[in-house]
Design an enzyme around this catalytic site. Structure first.
Site, PDB file in Angstrom:
ATOM      1  N   HIS A 121      10.214  -2.745  -6.637  1.00 51.01           N
ATOM      2  CA  HIS A 121       9.075  -3.502  -6.092  1.00 51.01           C
ATOM      3  C   HIS A 121       9.563  -4.829  -5.507  1.00 51.01           C
ATOM      4  O   HIS A 121       9.202  -5.198  -4.378  1.00 51.01           O
ATOM      5  CB  HIS A 121       8.049  -3.747  -7.197  1.00 51.01           C
ATOM      6  N   GLU A 122      10.388  -5.557  -6.266  1.00 52.83           N
ATOM      7  CA  GLU A 122      10.890  -6.851  -5.795  1.00 52.83           C
ATOM      8  C   GLU A 122      11.751  -6.703  -4.544  1.00 52.83           C
ATOM      9  O   GLU A 122      11.622  -7.483  -3.594  1.00 52.83           O
ATOM     10  CB  GLU A 122      11.690  -7.539  -6.909  1.00 52.83           C
TER      11      GLU A 122
ATOM     12  N   HIS B   8       9.867  -6.358  -1.324  1.00 51.49           N
ATOM     13  CA  HIS B   8       9.503  -7.599  -0.634  1.00 51.49           C
ATOM     14  C   HIS B   8      10.605  -8.002   0.353  1.00 51.49           C
ATOM     15  O   HIS B   8      10.320  -8.436   1.473  1.00 51.49           O
ATOM     16  CB  HIS B   8       9.291  -8.729  -1.651  1.00 51.49           C
TER      17      HIS B   8
ATOM     18  N   GLU C 226       1.837  -7.449  -1.901  1.00 52.07           N
ATOM     19  CA  GLU C 226       2.043  -6.813  -3.205  1.00 52.07           C
ATOM     20  C   GLU C 226       1.742  -5.320  -3.140  1.00 52.07           C
ATOM     21  O   GLU C 226       2.476  -4.497  -3.703  1.00 52.07           O
ATOM     22  CB  GLU C 226       1.190  -7.490  -4.269  1.00 52.07           C
TER      23      GLU C 226
ATOM     24  N   ASP D  99       4.447  -2.314  -3.770  1.00 50.59           N
ATOM     25  CA  ASP D  99       4.174  -1.194  -4.678  1.00 50.59           C
ATOM     26  C   ASP D  99       4.368   0.136  -3.965  1.00 50.59           C
ATOM     27  O   ASP D  99       4.966   1.076  -4.511  1.00 50.59           O
ATOM     28  CB  ASP D  99       2.739  -1.286  -5.213  1.00 50.59           C
TER      29      ASP D  99
END
Length: 455
Positions: A296-297, A300, A375, A379
């Site tokens: 997930h990070e 970004h 976000e 995801d």
């Protein structure tokens, strides 16, 4: 720029009630935010979890989460009222001109080279910081050692609390003077052309902080240790290679010394990145779940969110400095706040920031909308990498461990939350529960808690 000059002339009118206007802005913002908090408080009185969480969260955990949310809301009501009283008192009793005069008297004890506006402004700002800290200290102590302690979150000792406060003050005394001197020096030397130069100065500061913070500041508060060899490190490195992420080092941070807060993040220059994982996240999650969080990070990064947010922040900073040029020489603004003979630049910036409050609300709302969208995209990125189940179970575990908000009023969430709530994220992931993720440790954890909202 001609438009800004005309606007500056229009706003600089004798006897313009700036003080009443800014107090009005402050009261209106306070009432609006308390209205939103009241709406959220009603949601926190619900007795049943959202449908998407009914099979994931036990009634006991949900009740504890709601109780924790209400306790934080009540504390927020009191803290907000205290802050509003302070703000109105500072304006009504002309604290700013009195503090400016008093700090000017302190300069008499220093060598003559420290007698100018820049030195005066530095002493003023540092004194103001200390006053604000003293005024907020009772609330901070209560929040840490009463509220958080009651729900089992706090792991700070009084010694660590005081040590952190001293370190923070020392950092302020180390960084504020050169930064403020640079800010004021640019305005003084470039005159009406300061906007572009200040913007470039701010951009350099932001980029520099990316390098300075993890190397020099973070180690003052936490210990970073290399991640040990094993399955987690191997899977993380494989993920970085797959995504062509320029991973340089993997660290574990001792977040558990203050709370059981769990998270993971990355930092560094574009060609040299470092990943940091909280020890609490490793302790309470399976390796696959931690890797899902990292996916997930890294989503970004891969989707360019950090670059986009940096770009948006630059636009916002340029907009702020452009509007500041409208107010910097506003005689009526200074005069209404008791600065008739002197027009200190830093005072003008503080008053301008108060006048800008209504626009700040709009910008905050738009930034939260963008952040929540990012976000969801991160995801989805992790889901496309095959981590749908692992990410969902990790999010649920974090929610249970943290007693985070499980439902929210839509207006409150739109204004305050930079992240979607759990039920929204699970719905977007099209998550179908197969087992009660939080059951295995729910009794043991009684819910081992951490503040804030994760990921």
């Amino acid at each position: 720029m001609d438009i800004l000059q005309r606007l500056a002339r229009f706003l600089d009118r004798p006897l313009f009630p700036w003080k009443k206007l800014i107090i009005g802005f402050s009261v209106a913002q306070y009432c609006f935010e308390e209205f939103l908090s009241f709406r959220q408080y009603r949601v926190l009185k619900n007795t049943k979890p959202p449908k998407v969480l009914e099979k994931e969260v036990s009634q006991n955990v949900y009740d504890k989460s709601q109780e924790y949310g209400r306790a934080k809301a009540k504390f927020g009501f009191v803290r907000g009222l205290w802050g509003q009283i302070q703000n109105i008192a500072f304006i009504h009793f002309d604290v700013l001109p009195k503090l400016w005069s008093w700090t000017g008297d302190l300069l008499r004890f220093l060598p003559a080279r420290f007698s100018g506006e820049i030195s005066h402004s530095i002493v003023f700002v540092l004194t103001f910081i200390l006053i604000q800290q003293v005024l907020s200290l009772p609330a901070n102590v209560y929040h840490t050692f009463v509220l958080e302690e009651k729900f089992g979150f706090n792991k700070q000792t009084p010694k660590l609390f005081v040590t952190d406060m001293i370190k923070s003050n020392l950092l302020a005394f180390a960084f504020v003077p050169p930064i403020l001197a640079g800010f004021l020096g640019i305005v003084k030397k470039t005159g009406n052309q300061f906007v572009t130069y200040l913007w470039l100065f701010a951009a350099v500061l932001q980029v520099s902080s990316i390098t300075i913070y993890p190397i020099f500041i973070l180690p003052l508060f936490n210990k970073l240790s290399p991640l040990e060899e094993g399955k987690l490190k191997a899977q993380t490195e494989a993920l970085a290679i797959k995504l062509k992420f320029p991973l340089h080092e993997l660290f574990v941070i001792d977040g558990s010394k203050r709370s059981v807060h769990s998270n993971a993040y990355f930092f560094g220059l574009p060609w040299k990145k470092h990943i940091v994982i909280y020890d609490t996240l490793i302790e309470k999650s399976r390796e696959e779940e931690v890797v899902a969080v990292l996916a997930h990070e890294l989503g970004h990064w891969s989707l360019g969110h950090t670059t986009k947010l940096f770009g948006v922040s630059q636009i916002n900073i340029f907009y702020i400095f452009s509007l500041f040029s409208v107010f910097i020489n506003n005689n009526s603004l200074y005069a209404d706040f008791g600065f008739v003979r002197e027009h200190p630049i830093i005072i003008g910036f503080i008053l301008f920031s108060d006048a800008l409050a209504p626009m700040d609300l709009v910008i905050k709302l738009l930034m939260n909308i963008m952040s929540r969208r990012f976000e969801f995209q991160a995801d989805e990125f992790a889901r496309n990498l095959g981590y749908k189940a692992e990410l969902a179970s990790s999010l649920i575990k974090l929610q249970i461990q943290n007693l985070s908000t499980m439902d929210a009023d839509w207006m409150y969430a739109s204004y305050h939350f930079s992240h979607p709530i759990l039920s929204e994220r699970l719905k977007a992931l099209d998550w179908t529960p197969t087992e009660k993720v939080g059951e295995e440790k729910s009794e043991q954890v009684e819910v081992e808690k951490a503040t804030g909202r994760e990921l």
